[in-house]
Motif scaffolding. Structure first.
Motif, PDB file in Angstrom:
ATOM      1  N   GLN A 141       0.702  -1.062  -0.052  1.00 25.35           N
ATOM      2  CA  GLN A 141      -0.081  -0.032   0.159  1.00 25.35           C
ATOM      3  C   GLN A 141       0.817   1.355  -0.215  1.00 25.35           C
ATOM      4  O   GLN A 141       2.016   1.254   0.374  1.00 25.35           O
ATOM      5  N   TYR A 145       4.404   9.402   0.490  1.00 29.88           N
ATOM      6  CA  TYR A 145       4.367  10.056  -0.773  1.00 29.88           C
ATOM      7  C   TYR A 145       5.469  10.876  -1.240  1.00 29.88           C
ATOM      8  O   TYR A 145       5.601  11.292  -2.335  1.00 29.88           O
ATOM      9  N   ASP A 191      -8.767  10.406 -13.377  1.00 24.15           N
ATOM     10  CA  ASP A 191      -8.606  10.194 -11.908  1.00 24.15           C
ATOM     11  C   ASP A 191      -7.191   9.842 -11.439  1.00 24.15           C
ATOM     12  O   ASP A 191      -6.604   8.888 -12.274  1.00 24.15           O
ATOM     13  N   ILE A 219      -2.687  16.115  -7.641  1.00 23.81           N
ATOM     14  CA  ILE A 219      -2.316  16.907  -6.281  1.00 23.81           C
ATOM     15  C   ILE A 219      -0.897  17.117  -6.057  1.00 23.81           C
ATOM     16  O   ILE A 219      -0.333  16.254  -5.625  1.00 23.81           O
ATOM     17  N   ASP A 281     -14.038  15.990  -3.236  1.00 25.08           N
ATOM     18  CA  ASP A 281     -13.132  15.380  -2.199  1.00 25.08           C
ATOM     19  C   ASP A 281     -12.925  16.377  -1.098  1.00 25.08           C
ATOM     20  O   ASP A 281     -13.069  16.408  -0.036  1.00 25.08           O
ATOM     21  N   HIS A 286     -12.004  15.046   2.193  1.00 25.33           N
ATOM     22  CA  HIS A 286     -11.333  13.620   1.973  1.00 25.33           C
ATOM     23  C   HIS A 286      -9.887  14.028   1.712  1.00 25.33           C
ATOM     24  O   HIS A 286      -9.153  12.927   1.734  1.00 25.33           O
TER      25      HIS A 286
HETATM   26  C1  QV4 Z   1      -9.744   1.551   3.486  1.00 27.44           C
HETATM   27  C2  QV4 Z   1      -8.707   1.931   4.414  1.00 27.44           C
HETATM   28  C3  QV4 Z   1      -7.304   1.795   3.683  1.00 27.44           C
HETATM   29  C4  QV4 Z   1      -7.140   0.315   3.278  1.00 27.44           C
HETATM   30  C5  QV4 Z   1      -8.600  -0.229   2.464  1.00 27.44           C
HETATM   31  C6  QV4 Z   1      -8.277  -1.723   2.078  1.00 27.44           C
HETATM   32  O1  QV4 Z   1      -8.668   3.304   4.577  1.00 27.44           O
HETATM   33  O2  QV4 Z   1      -6.070   2.098   4.677  1.00 27.44           O
HETATM   34  O3  QV4 Z   1      -5.794  -0.009   2.625  1.00 27.44           O
HETATM   35  O4  QV4 Z   1      -9.675   0.139   3.269  1.00 27.44           O
HETATM   36  O5  QV4 Z   1      -8.476  -2.557   3.245  1.00 27.44           O
HETATM   37  C7  QV4 Z   1     -12.416   4.199  -0.052  1.00 27.44           C
HETATM   38  C8  QV4 Z   1     -12.402   4.555   1.667  1.00 27.44           C
HETATM   39  C9  QV4 Z   1     -11.302   4.186   2.348  1.00 27.44           C
HETATM   40  C10 QV4 Z   1     -10.866   2.573   1.671  1.00 27.44           C
HETATM   41  C11 QV4 Z   1     -10.982   2.528   0.534  1.00 27.44           C
HETATM   42  C12 QV4 Z   1     -10.809   1.085  -0.318  1.00 27.44           C
HETATM   43  O6  QV4 Z   1     -12.729   5.867   1.954  1.00 27.44           O
HETATM   44  O7  QV4 Z   1     -11.385   4.135   3.727  1.00 27.44           O
HETATM   45  O8  QV4 Z   1      -9.656   2.199   2.223  1.00 27.44           O
HETATM   46  O9  QV4 Z   1     -12.051   3.041  -0.218  1.00 27.44           O
HETATM   47  O10 QV4 Z   1     -11.818   0.311   0.334  1.00 27.44           O
HETATM   48  C13 QV4 Z   1     -12.595   8.376  -3.459  1.00 27.44           C
HETATM   49  C14 QV4 Z   1     -12.675   8.650  -1.900  1.00 27.44           C
HETATM   50  C15 QV4 Z   1     -11.779   7.505  -1.048  1.00 27.44           C
HETATM   51  C16 QV4 Z   1     -12.186   6.133  -1.384  1.00 27.44           C
HETATM   52  C17 QV4 Z   1     -11.932   6.019  -2.692  1.00 27.44           C
HETATM   53  C18 QV4 Z   1     -12.566   4.604  -3.417  1.00 27.44           C
HETATM   54  O11 QV4 Z   1     -12.078   9.959  -1.730  1.00 27.44           O
HETATM   55  O12 QV4 Z   1     -11.841   7.718   0.171  1.00 27.44           O
HETATM   56  O13 QV4 Z   1     -11.545   5.168  -0.567  1.00 27.44           O
HETATM   57  O14 QV4 Z   1     -13.010   6.831  -3.391  1.00 27.44           O
HETATM   58  O15 QV4 Z   1     -14.082   4.133  -3.032  1.00 27.44           O
HETATM   59  C19 QV4 Z   1      -5.022  11.188  -2.903  1.00 27.44           C
HETATM   60  C20 QV4 Z   1      -4.702  10.866  -4.498  1.00 27.44           C
HETATM   61  C21 QV4 Z   1      -5.994  11.478  -5.288  1.00 27.44           C
HETATM   62  C22 QV4 Z   1      -7.154  10.895  -4.875  1.00 27.44           C
HETATM   63  C23 QV4 Z   1      -7.265  11.311  -3.460  1.00 27.44           C
HETATM   64  C24 QV4 Z   1      -8.329  10.510  -2.511  1.00 27.44           C
HETATM   65  O16 QV4 Z   1      -3.521  11.456  -4.949  1.00 27.44           O
HETATM   66  O17 QV4 Z   1      -5.739  10.955  -6.540  1.00 27.44           O
HETATM   67  O18 QV4 Z   1      -6.202  10.623  -2.450  1.00 27.44           O
HETATM   68  N1  QV4 Z   1      -8.347  11.503  -5.326  1.00 27.44           N
HETATM   69  C25 QV4 Z   1      -9.017  10.765  -6.412  1.00 27.44           C
HETATM   70  C26 QV4 Z   1     -10.535  10.884  -6.509  1.00 27.44           C
HETATM   71  C27 QV4 Z   1     -11.143  10.371  -5.358  1.00 27.44           C
HETATM   72  C28 QV4 Z   1     -11.043   8.986  -5.462  1.00 27.44           C
HETATM   73  C29 QV4 Z   1      -9.901   8.414  -5.745  1.00 27.44           C
HETATM   74  C30 QV4 Z   1      -9.005   9.138  -6.322  1.00 27.44           C
HETATM   75  C31 QV4 Z   1      -9.704   6.965  -6.013  1.00 27.44           C
HETATM   76  O19 QV4 Z   1     -10.848  12.330  -6.400  1.00 27.44           O
HETATM   77  O20 QV4 Z   1     -12.644  10.861  -5.065  1.00 27.44           O
HETATM   78  O21 QV4 Z   1     -11.171   8.592  -4.087  1.00 27.44           O
HETATM   79  O22 QV4 Z   1     -10.424   6.641  -7.268  1.00 27.44           O
HETATM   80  O23 QV4 Z   1      -4.847  12.360  -2.563  1.00 27.44           O
END
Ligand code: QV4
Length: 465
Positions: A141, A145, A191, A219, A281, A286
């Motif tokens: 994982q 960063y 994304d 970002i 986000d 988020h």
């Molecule tokens: C959880 C734990 C993790 C663990 C995982 C697996 O927190 O530590 O590894 O379980 O056991 C959701 C949950 C998150 C969960 C994950 C996987 O919130 O808790 O992990 O699912 O099951 C969106 C949401 C995230 C969400 C994700 C997938 O913001 O919370 O995660 O969708 O459903 C960085 C990046 C940037 C990113 C940002 C969020 O550089 O690129 O993080 N932004 C984009 C989108 C964003 C999206 C994603 C990327 C992923 O704008 O909306 O994340 O596609 O800054």
């Protein structure tokens, strides 16, 4: 990344976050087209994880299970109809392309019935080699960063990281995007672009036929090895510094600090920058907070500034209300989290201003101020900023060439100001209050203006009284 591909010289995009395809189609015809909005960013249209296991969380849509066009927003036929109806209304569709990863590692069945187990998704990705296994921290994982390899080859948030360096993965992703282009979409948001080497994205985009507008979500906080600038050879990139800078200026009452917004060292060139006051986000914390959103004081002033200021391609956020950051759009849990529509007989419509504590669709893009400012931005075209003026830190004014003029007052009192407008002599309407306020410009371009507290006066040379 050339924004004019969206059809106008200074395009404006609106993110209709979690809206249904049939609603978007109607919105294009009734509001977006008439308001001159050029494009809609839609939620990811492909099959995602089931909603029950995550209580209908909005982020289910960022966990792809297949590239079938079945999602919470509707099916393939509704998606195709939306594209056509929006296009006829002069509005392009920008697809949020989730191509860095598939769903969180685990097993289940997607919303269209596709089964998945770790690193196997239906018959789309069936081999371990289709995914990166970065060999860090035992669980592969992303934690650090500061480590380029880790950020781009480990699993973001436990989401199965696609091996975008391989030909076969690139081909499958390109097929998905090409199919969308053939259906008529106008562009893509890539994304999690930072989590793919820029070269991988380039190789995928190169395979596409068509001329989409593309922006990449990177970002770049300014202190990581992966920089936004690396992605410019592919297409436009998000400028997250913009939202933070704007929010800080407004929250600290220091509008004067906006004079050079966009010219900061290390920032993207205007044409390559995608900017916003808030995104989906950031508005729910988020990815850290630090931005203004519909619930905040001065959000309207922030939108006014963004649309008046000629830097970047602006994207407006159109939200639903929420109490907690995971909550999905207005929906009926008992009916498989069916999203409640905006339009039609059982449509919720949009909340009235000030109703933001109720469950519903906020529709910031329909606020009269937004409509007026979109019109203003497009009328200004590429007219540069001129005659910057300030009175203390909280009151600023500037002209847009000889075409327009804006004065913003963030202080608690009315601002009685004498200002250079750069406009030809005449009497002009304040575009933000339906001409209740009028401003007379003399032969030298000066005007006495009364700018109400937490408000603005916006004049367009083409809109005399
Ligand atoms: C959880 C734990 C993790 C663990 C995982 C697996 O927190 O530590 O590894 O379980 O056991 C959701 C949950 C998150 C969960 C994950 C996987 O919130 O808790 O992990 O699912 O099951 C969106 C949401 C995230 C969400 C994700 C997938 O913001 O919370 O995660 O969708 O459903 C960085 C990046 C940037 C990113 C940002 C969020 O550089 O690129 O993080 N932004 C984009 C989108 C964003 C999206 C994603 C990327 C992923 O704008 O909306 O994340 O596609 O800054």
């Amino acid at each position: 990344g050339d924004p004019t591909r969206l059809g106008s010289e200074s395009p404006v995009i609106v993110h209709l976050f979690e809206w249904r395809w049939d609603d978007i189609a109607t919105e294009c015809e009734t509001h977006l087209g008439p308001a001159g909005i050029d494009a809609v960013q839609v939620s990811p249209p492909n099959e995602h994880i089931a909603l029950d296991g995550v209580d209908g969380a909005w982020w289910a849509r960022y966990q792809p299970v297949s590239y079938a066009l079945t999602s919470r927003s509707g099916d393939r036929a509704a998606f195709q109809q939306m594209i056509e109806r929006c296009e006829a209304a002069g509005v392009g569709i920008v697809v949020d392309a989730v191509i860095n990863h598939m769903a969180g590692i685990g097993e289940g069945v997607g919303i269209a019935g596709t089964p998945y187990t770790p690193f196997h998704y239906g018959d789309l990705y069936t081999r371990d080699e289709d995914f990166n296994h970065c060999g860090r921290h035992e669980d592969d994982q992303i934690r650090d960063y500061q480590d380029r390899h880790e950020v781009q080859h480990c699993h973001l948030l436990g989401l199965a990281d696609l091996a975008t360096g391989t030909e076969s993965v690139r081909e499958r992703i390109a097929d998905y995007l090409q199919g969308l282009l053939e259906m008529g979409v106008a562009g893509f948001r890539i994304d999690a672009a930072k989590h793919m080497p820029a070269e991988d994205i380039g190789a995928i985009l190169e395979r596409l036929e068509g001329n989409p507008y593309v922006f990449q979500e990177v970002i770049d906080p300014g202190n990581e090895p992966i920089e936004a600038g690396e992605y410019l050879t592919n297409a436009a990139v998000t400028e997250f510094g913009y939202s933070h800078h704007l929010a800080t200026a407004i929250q600290s009452g220091d509008l004067a600090s906006l004079e050079t917004l966009g010219q900061e060292k290390g920032w993207l060139k205007s044409d390559s920058a995608l900017v916003f006051v808030d995104n989906h986000d950031k508005q729910r914390g988020h990815v850290g907070g630090g931005v203004l959103m519909h619930r905040d004081d001065h959000y309207r002033l922030a939108l006014t500034f963004m649309l008046a200021w000629p830097y970047g391609t602006p994207k407006l956020m159109s939200s639903f209300t929420f109490d907690d950051g995971n909550q999905g759009p207005p929906s009926v849990a008992e009916e498989g989290w069916r999203t409640l529509p905006v339009h039609g007989e059982d449509g919720l419509g949009c909340l009235d201003q000030g109703e933001v504590d109720t469950r519903g669709w906020v529709c910031e893009h329909r606020w009269p101020l937004v409509t007026a400012m979109v019109d203003f931005r497009q009328a200004m075209g590429d007219a540069p900023v001129a005659h910057w003026q300030q009175a203390g830190a909280s009151r600023i004014a500037f002209a847009r060439g000889g075409r327009g003029f804006v004065a913003l007052n963030l202080s608690d009192e009315t601002w009685q100001a004498e200002l250079v407008t750069g406009l030809p002599a005449g009497e002009y309407c304040n575009l933000l209050d339906d001409c209740v306020t009028r401003v007379s410009v003399d032969d030298d371009g000066w005007a006495e203006a009364e700018v109400a507290r937490d408000s603005a006066v916006v004049l367009n040379a083409e809109r005399p009284v």
